[in-house]
Write a protein that holds these residues in place. Structure first.
Motif, PDB file in Angstrom:
ATOM      1  N   HIS A  27       0.835  -1.202   0.000  1.00  0.00           N
ATOM      2  CA  HIS A  27       0.000   0.000   0.000  1.00  0.00           C
ATOM      3  C   HIS A  27       0.875   1.260   0.000  1.00  0.00           C
ATOM      4  CE1 HIS A  27      -4.065   1.580   1.815  1.00  0.00           C
ATOM      5  NE2 HIS A  27      -3.770   2.160   0.678  1.00  0.00           N
ATOM      6  N   HIS A  76      -3.668   9.332   1.462  1.00  0.00           N
ATOM      7  CA  HIS A  76      -2.794   8.320   2.078  1.00  0.00           C
ATOM      8  C   HIS A  76      -1.869   8.942   3.116  1.00  0.00           C
ATOM      9  CE1 HIS A  76      -4.358   5.973  -1.293  1.00  0.00           C
ATOM     10  NE2 HIS A  76      -4.123   4.925  -0.522  1.00  0.00           N
ATOM     11  N   TRP A 124     -13.386   6.536   0.429  1.00  0.00           N
ATOM     12  CA  TRP A 124     -12.924   6.844   1.779  1.00  0.00           C
ATOM     13  C   TRP A 124     -14.085   7.252   2.676  1.00  0.00           C
ATOM     14  CZ3 TRP A 124      -7.642   7.157   3.356  1.00  0.00           C
ATOM     15  CH2 TRP A 124      -6.727   6.846   2.336  1.00  0.00           C
ATOM     16  N   ASP A 162      -9.391   4.362   4.415  1.00  0.00           N
ATOM     17  CA  ASP A 162      -9.299   3.882   3.037  1.00  0.00           C
ATOM     18  C   ASP A 162     -10.141   2.610   2.911  1.00  0.00           C
ATOM     19  OD1 ASP A 162      -8.509   2.988   0.535  1.00  0.00           O
ATOM     20  OD2 ASP A 162      -6.364   3.353   0.877  1.00  0.00           O
ATOM     21  N   HIS A 166      -7.629  -2.593  -2.123  1.00  0.00           N
ATOM     22  CA  HIS A 166      -6.174  -2.763  -1.940  1.00  0.00           C
ATOM     23  C   HIS A 166      -5.766  -2.523  -0.481  1.00  0.00           C
ATOM     24  CE1 HIS A 166      -5.570   1.744  -3.180  1.00  0.00           C
ATOM     25  NE2 HIS A 166      -5.385   1.666  -1.880  1.00  0.00           N
TER      26      HIS A 166
HETATM   27 MN    MN Z   1      -5.141   3.132  -0.604  1.00  0.00          MN
END
Ligand code: MN
Length: 198
Positions: A27, A76, A124, A162, A166
């Motif tokens: 990630h 992120h 998100w 998140d 992934h």
């Molecule tokens: Mn992500």
């Protein structure tokens, strides 16, 4: 100035078993790095090159590569900061008061979890600070965020989760609700309060 990958203040395995080391490493070094590389490509040599990431999110989202990759970098960077291996604490100080005004911690936990679980596809969940200091829960699709004028509800993010696959698929597969529920054990409330007070 171009952007670079921020260092984490904990190791990739530090959040296990909530978030596994392999997910963290991919990630951070692959997904986040790719957003940064693509953002830099989009802004290099343009008038956007010297803007802060917040400013790009607030003003440049008509540029689709900047919207997607700038959002990816901002989101992120915030996400890594609000995680900690020393979770399991509760909000304190001004943030605690603001959550009480919101309706209490349990109402927040319910609404935030609901926002994370019901965000269709990738995106998100957010806890945001409004101009008057009050808090709201919201969610955004893809790599959008509440700084962007395209967001349904705008404000300053103080906590983000998140919910792209992934972020959890190796450990949780299709069980997004389990990932969302476990996330509450690794929230860095000291950092969230710092962001709230900023
Ligand atoms: Mn992500």
């Amino acid at each position: 100035m171009l952007f670079s990958l921020p260092k984490l203040s904990y190791s990739y395995e530090a959040l296990e078993p909530i978030i596994d080391a392999r997910t963290m490493e991919i990630h951070h070094t692959k997904h986040h790095q790719a957003y940064i590389d693509n953002l830099n490509k989009a802004i290099e040599g343009t008038e956007l090159e010297n803007k802060s990431i917040e400013e790009l999110c607030r003003t440049a989202v008509n540029n689709i590569p900047v919207r997607n990759n700038g959002g990816g970098h901002y989101n992120h960077s915030l996400f890594w900061k609000v995680l900690t291996p020393n979770g399991n604490k509760l909000p304190v100080g001004n943030l605690k008061s603001a959550l009480e005004a919101y309706g209490g911690f349990e109402k927040f936990r319910h609404d935030f979890s609901d926002a994370a679980k019901t965000r269709f596809g990738s995106g998100w969940a957010w806890l945001i600070k409004n101009i008057d200091g009050s808090l709201s829960v919201t969610s955004t699709p893809n790599q959008d965020n509440p700084l962007m004028p395209v967001a349904e509800k705008q404000g300053v993010p103080v906590l983000g989760l998140d919910v792209w696959e992934h972020a959890y698929y190796l450990n949780y597969q299709n069980r997004r609700p389990d990932y969302v529920s476990a996330f509450f054990d690794v929230i860095n409330w000291d950092k969230v309060e710092e962001l709230y007070n900023a």
